[in-house]
Design a protein around this motif. Structure first.
Motif, PDB file in Angstrom:
ATOM      1  N   GLU A   1       0.842  -1.188   0.000  1.00  0.00           N
ATOM      2  CA  GLU A   1       0.000   0.000   0.000  1.00  0.00           C
ATOM      3  C   GLU A   1       0.887   1.250   0.000  1.00  0.00           C
ATOM      4  N   VAL A   2       0.605   2.154  -0.916  1.00  0.00           N
ATOM      5  CA  VAL A   2       1.339   3.405  -0.968  1.00  0.00           C
ATOM      6  C   VAL A   2       0.863   4.314   0.151  1.00  0.00           C
ATOM      7  N   GLN A   3       1.783   4.786   0.952  1.00  0.00           N
ATOM      8  CA  GLN A   3       1.406   5.613   2.089  1.00  0.00           C
ATOM      9  C   GLN A   3       2.366   6.780   2.242  1.00  0.00           C
ATOM     10  N   LEU A   4       1.815   7.946   2.549  1.00  0.00           N
ATOM     11  CA  LEU A   4       2.603   9.142   2.810  1.00  0.00           C
ATOM     12  C   LEU A   4       2.183   9.710   4.149  1.00  0.00           C
ATOM     13  N   VAL A   5       3.151  10.115   4.942  1.00  0.00           N
ATOM     14  CA  VAL A   5       2.865  10.682   6.255  1.00  0.00           C
ATOM     15  C   VAL A   5       3.643  11.977   6.405  1.00  0.00           C
ATOM     16  N   GLU A   6       2.919  13.089   6.603  1.00  0.00           N
ATOM     17  CA  GLU A   6       3.558  14.386   6.803  1.00  0.00           C
ATOM     18  C   GLU A   6       3.781  14.637   8.294  1.00  0.00           C
ATOM     19  N   SER A   7       4.787  15.441   8.570  1.00  0.00           N
ATOM     20  CA  SER A   7       5.047  15.890   9.934  1.00  0.00           C
ATOM     21  C   SER A   7       5.805  17.203   9.862  1.00  0.00           C
ATOM     22  N   GLY A   8       5.884  17.872  11.004  1.00  0.00           N
ATOM     23  CA  GLY A   8       6.690  19.081  11.086  1.00  0.00           C
ATOM     24  C   GLY A   8       5.910  20.380  11.121  1.00  0.00           C
ATOM     25  N   ALA A  24       7.551   8.369   2.942  1.00  0.00           N
ATOM     26  CA  ALA A  24       6.843   7.495   2.012  1.00  0.00           C
ATOM     27  C   ALA A  24       7.125   6.033   2.313  1.00  0.00           C
ATOM     28  N   SER A  25       6.127   5.207   2.099  1.00  0.00           N
ATOM     29  CA  SER A  25       6.297   3.760   2.248  1.00  0.00           C
ATOM     30  C   SER A  25       5.390   3.046   1.257  1.00  0.00           C
ATOM     31  N   GLY A  26       5.729   1.796   0.980  1.00  0.00           N
ATOM     32  CA  GLY A  26       4.886   0.984   0.114  1.00  0.00           C
ATOM     33  C   GLY A  26       5.162   1.136  -1.368  1.00  0.00           C
ATOM     34  N   PHE A  27       6.156   1.918  -1.723  1.00  0.00           N
ATOM     35  CA  PHE A  27       6.505   2.032  -3.131  1.00  0.00           C
ATOM     36  C   PHE A  27       7.972   2.437  -3.239  1.00  0.00           C
ATOM     37  N   THR A  28       8.506   2.237  -4.414  1.00  0.00           N
ATOM     38  CA  THR A  28       9.889   2.642  -4.652  1.00  0.00           C
ATOM     39  C   THR A  28       9.927   4.157  -4.757  1.00  0.00           C
ATOM     40  N   PHE A  29      10.637   4.745  -3.871  1.00  0.00           N
ATOM     41  CA  PHE A  29      10.595   6.193  -3.689  1.00  0.00           C
ATOM     42  C   PHE A  29      10.844   6.947  -4.978  1.00  0.00           C
ATOM     43  N   ASN A  30      11.820   6.535  -5.736  1.00  0.00           N
ATOM     44  CA  ASN A  30      12.199   7.294  -6.918  1.00  0.00           C
ATOM     45  C   ASN A  30      11.286   7.045  -8.123  1.00  0.00           C
ATOM     46  N   ASP A  31      10.253   6.245  -7.951  1.00  0.00           N
ATOM     47  CA  ASP A  31       9.326   5.993  -9.049  1.00  0.00           C
ATOM     48  C   ASP A  31       8.351   7.149  -9.263  1.00  0.00           C
ATOM     49  N   ALA A  98       2.128  11.832  -3.943  1.00  0.00           N
ATOM     50  CA  ALA A  98       2.951  11.146  -4.938  1.00  0.00           C
ATOM     51  C   ALA A  98       2.248  11.244  -6.284  1.00  0.00           C
ATOM     52  N   ASP A  99       2.976  11.682  -7.276  1.00  0.00           N
ATOM     53  CA  ASP A  99       2.432  11.956  -8.599  1.00  0.00           C
ATOM     54  C   ASP A  99       3.316  11.257  -9.623  1.00  0.00           C
ATOM     55  N   TYR A 100       2.745  10.870 -10.739  1.00  0.00           N
ATOM     56  CA  TYR A 100       3.569  10.217 -11.749  1.00  0.00           C
ATOM     57  C   TYR A 100       4.666  11.153 -12.248  1.00  0.00           C
ATOM     58  N   GLU A 101       4.363  12.405 -12.323  1.00  0.00           N
ATOM     59  CA  GLU A 101       5.380  13.404 -12.605  1.00  0.00           C
ATOM     60  C   GLU A 101       4.838  14.750 -12.151  1.00  0.00           C
ATOM     61  N   CYS A 102       5.719  15.686 -11.844  1.00  0.00           N
ATOM     62  CA  CYS A 102       5.256  17.006 -11.400  1.00  0.00           C
ATOM     63  C   CYS A 102       4.314  17.600 -12.441  1.00  0.00           C
ATOM     64  N   GLY A 103       3.139  17.965 -11.994  1.00  0.00           N
ATOM     65  CA  GLY A 103       2.172  18.597 -12.874  1.00  0.00           C
ATOM     66  C   GLY A 103       1.238  17.658 -13.597  1.00  0.00           C
ATOM     67  N   VAL A 108      -1.008   9.232  -6.958  1.00  0.00           N
ATOM     68  CA  VAL A 108      -1.018   7.857  -6.488  1.00  0.00           C
ATOM     69  C   VAL A 108      -1.468   7.796  -5.038  1.00  0.00           C
ATOM     70  N   SER A 109      -1.049   8.793  -4.271  1.00  0.00           N
ATOM     71  CA  SER A 109      -1.370   8.787  -2.851  1.00  0.00           C
ATOM     72  C   SER A 109      -1.239  10.186  -2.294  1.00  0.00           C
ATOM     73  N   TRP A 110      -1.993  10.455  -1.232  1.00  0.00           N
ATOM     74  CA  TRP A 110      -1.927  11.709  -0.497  1.00  0.00           C
ATOM     75  C   TRP A 110      -1.679  11.417   0.969  1.00  0.00           C
TER      76      TRP A 110
END
Length: 120
Positions: A1-8, A24-31, A98-103, A108-110
């Motif tokens: 599962e693609v997951q993003l967690v914000e903090s700060g 980020a977790s659940g996916f290859t970061f650089n994808d 996470a977006d397939y590309e900027c713009g 994919v996930s928020w």
């Protein structure tokens, strides 16, 4: 599962700084590109910054250029948004996505969001 967690997020006086993290977790970061967005009360969500997955190119909303920087640490699967010289108009809930590309807006996930409040 693609997951993003914000903090700060937090409360800071005008002119202060905060660093937001997007883990980020659940996916290859650089994808995927990772973008930061914000939504203030009564306003539409807007894009703030993005870092491309392919070449590390960064993008910024005009109003934050020169004040915000974005960076990534692939070893930690984390993207950072360093926010300096904050202004009251930066107050919003900040989200990473996470977006397939900027713009591309093919998200994919928020993350769940983190509140940033800048007092005058």
């Amino acid at each position: 599962e693609v997951q993003l967690v914000e903090s700060g997020g937090g409360l800071v006086q005008a002119g202060g700084s905060l660093r937001l993290s997007c883990a980020a977790s659940g996916f290859t970061f650089n994808d995927y590109a990772i973008g930061w967005f914000r939504q203030a009360p009564g306003k539409e969500r807007e894009g703030v910054s993005c870092i491309s997955s392919n070449n590390g190119i960064t993008y910024f909303k005009d109003s934050v250029k020169g004040r915000f920087t974005i960076s990534s640490d692939s070893a930690k699967n984390t993207v950072y948004l360093q926010m300096n010289n904050l202004k009251p108009e930066d107050t919003a809930v900040y989200y990473c996505a996470a977006d397939y590309e900027c713009g591309s807006a093919l998200f994919v996930s928020w993350g769940q969001g983190t509140q940033v409040t800048v007092s005058s």
